[in-house]
Design a protein around this motif. Sequence first.
Motif, short mmCIF file in Angstrom:
data_model
loop_
_atom_site.label_atom_id
_atom_site.label_comp_id
_atom_site.label_asym_id
_atom_site.label_seq_id
_atom_site.Cartn_x
_atom_site.Cartn_y
_atom_site.Cartn_z
N ILE A 262 39.82 3.17 61.05
CA ILE A 262 38.62 3.58 61.78
C ILE A 262 37.44 3.87 60.85
N THR A 263 37.70 3.93 59.52
CA THR A 263 36.60 4.18 58.58
C THR A 263 35.82 2.90 58.33
N TYR A 264 34.52 3.00 58.37
CA TYR A 264 33.68 1.81 58.20
C TYR A 264 33.82 1.24 56.80
N ASN A 265 33.81 2.10 55.80
CA ASN A 265 33.94 1.66 54.41
C ASN A 265 34.92 2.59 53.70
N PRO A 266 36.25 2.36 53.85
CA PRO A 266 37.26 3.28 53.27
C PRO A 266 37.16 3.34 51.75
N SER A 267 37.36 4.53 51.21
CA SER A 267 37.25 4.74 49.77
C SER A 267 38.46 4.15 49.05
N TRP A 268 38.31 3.98 47.74
CA TRP A 268 39.37 3.44 46.89
C TRP A 268 40.60 4.33 46.94
N SER A 269 40.39 5.64 46.88
CA SER A 269 41.51 6.59 46.89
C SER A 269 42.25 6.57 48.21
N LEU A 270 41.52 6.51 49.32
CA LEU A 270 42.15 6.50 50.64
C LEU A 270 43.00 5.25 50.84
N VAL A 271 42.47 4.11 50.46
CA VAL A 271 43.21 2.85 50.62
C VAL A 271 44.50 2.89 49.81
N ASN A 272 44.43 3.34 48.57
CA ASN A 272 45.60 3.34 47.70
C ASN A 272 46.63 4.39 48.13
N PHE A 273 46.18 5.55 48.56
CA PHE A 273 47.12 6.56 49.03
C PHE A 273 47.80 6.10 50.32
N SER A 274 47.06 5.38 51.16
CA SER A 274 47.66 4.82 52.38
C SER A 274 48.75 3.81 52.04
N GLU A 275 48.48 2.96 51.03
CA GLU A 275 49.47 1.98 50.61
C GLU A 275 50.69 2.67 49.99
N MET A 276 50.47 3.70 49.22
CA MET A 276 51.58 4.40 48.58
C MET A 276 52.45 5.13 49.60
N SER A 277 51.82 5.72 50.61
CA SER A 277 52.58 6.47 51.61
C SER A 277 53.54 5.57 52.39
N ALA A 278 53.21 4.26 52.49
CA ALA A 278 54.09 3.33 53.18
C ALA A 278 55.38 3.08 52.41
N LEU A 279 55.40 3.41 51.12
CA LEU A 279 56.58 3.17 50.28
C LEU A 279 57.50 4.38 50.20
#
Length: 315
Positions: A262-279
């Motif tokens: 839902i974020t228009y321009n997600p930050s670098w930290s948010l994207v990477n933490f989201s990817e890490m949480s999936a693991l």
Amino acid sequence: MGNMETNELLLGMTFFSLTISGVLGNFILLYHYIYIYLTRYRLRSTEWILMHLIVANILTVLCKGVPKTISFFGFKDIFNDIGCKLVPSIHRVARGACIGSTSFLSVFQAVIISYRKSRYSYFMVRTHKCICFSLYLNLVVHLFISSIFFVHMRAKHDNESTTNRKAFIYCSSVRQDPTSDILNALLLSGPDIVLLGLMLWASGSMVLTLYRHKQMMKYMSRTNVSSGSSPESRATKTILLLVSTFVSFYTISSLCQSFVSITYNPSWSLVNFSEMSALLFPTVCPFLLMSQEYWASSYLKRNRHFPKPSDQEQN
């Protein structure tokens, strides 16, 4: 080395560690169940569901961990358009299979402890077939949902404008209006919410059954066998621990992915933490199972009150 380069190196090492641990742990468990199948020529119901969970964990780790590790070590353009469409789709199906397997495992164990003294093997065979159908239906639903990635995802190109694209690490998606983003997020999370509710209901049922059994033991004659040490209780507590771990990590991952969506321009930290949480769950899950003295399948091997699986159950 700048601060950004240091952060990328640390994240790369973290993804590498999670990927190696997740792959090794899940393949050890997969080998275990393949060995059981080759020696026994069939898998019991909980073993069959757990093997689906393990395969889903492996696909999740490979789809998330391997590309992330490679990208953080300097290889940014690792996917073309087909890869950016295919890998997120496979991950979405694997994620759905993961929550579906965990949910149906808790439901099946709730049925087992509720009817542990039942001699009606036909009822248990029907329950097994219902679980099988539910697992395959869950796969079909998530295959349909994952088609959204084929429409919106593609590789990043250096010469393209970012005005109409939402950039991720190595892919990008079509930038939509906030209403469309919210609708897509609801579509992706809808089936998972239903499965999560089913999982919580089954877990609550197991807790209530164990509590009633413990209360009943207080009014029975003295015995050397306690409800806490029985294989039935150990198997159920293992699954409850698995479910509680899944719910915790799934909640974190879902919140992060929702913010990214839902974020228009997600930050670098948010994207990477989201990817890490999936693991997190696919990596912890096999070690959580292996650390238990009795796995979920041990109850089915040891409990004499429960009917042995018939040949019909393997169909």
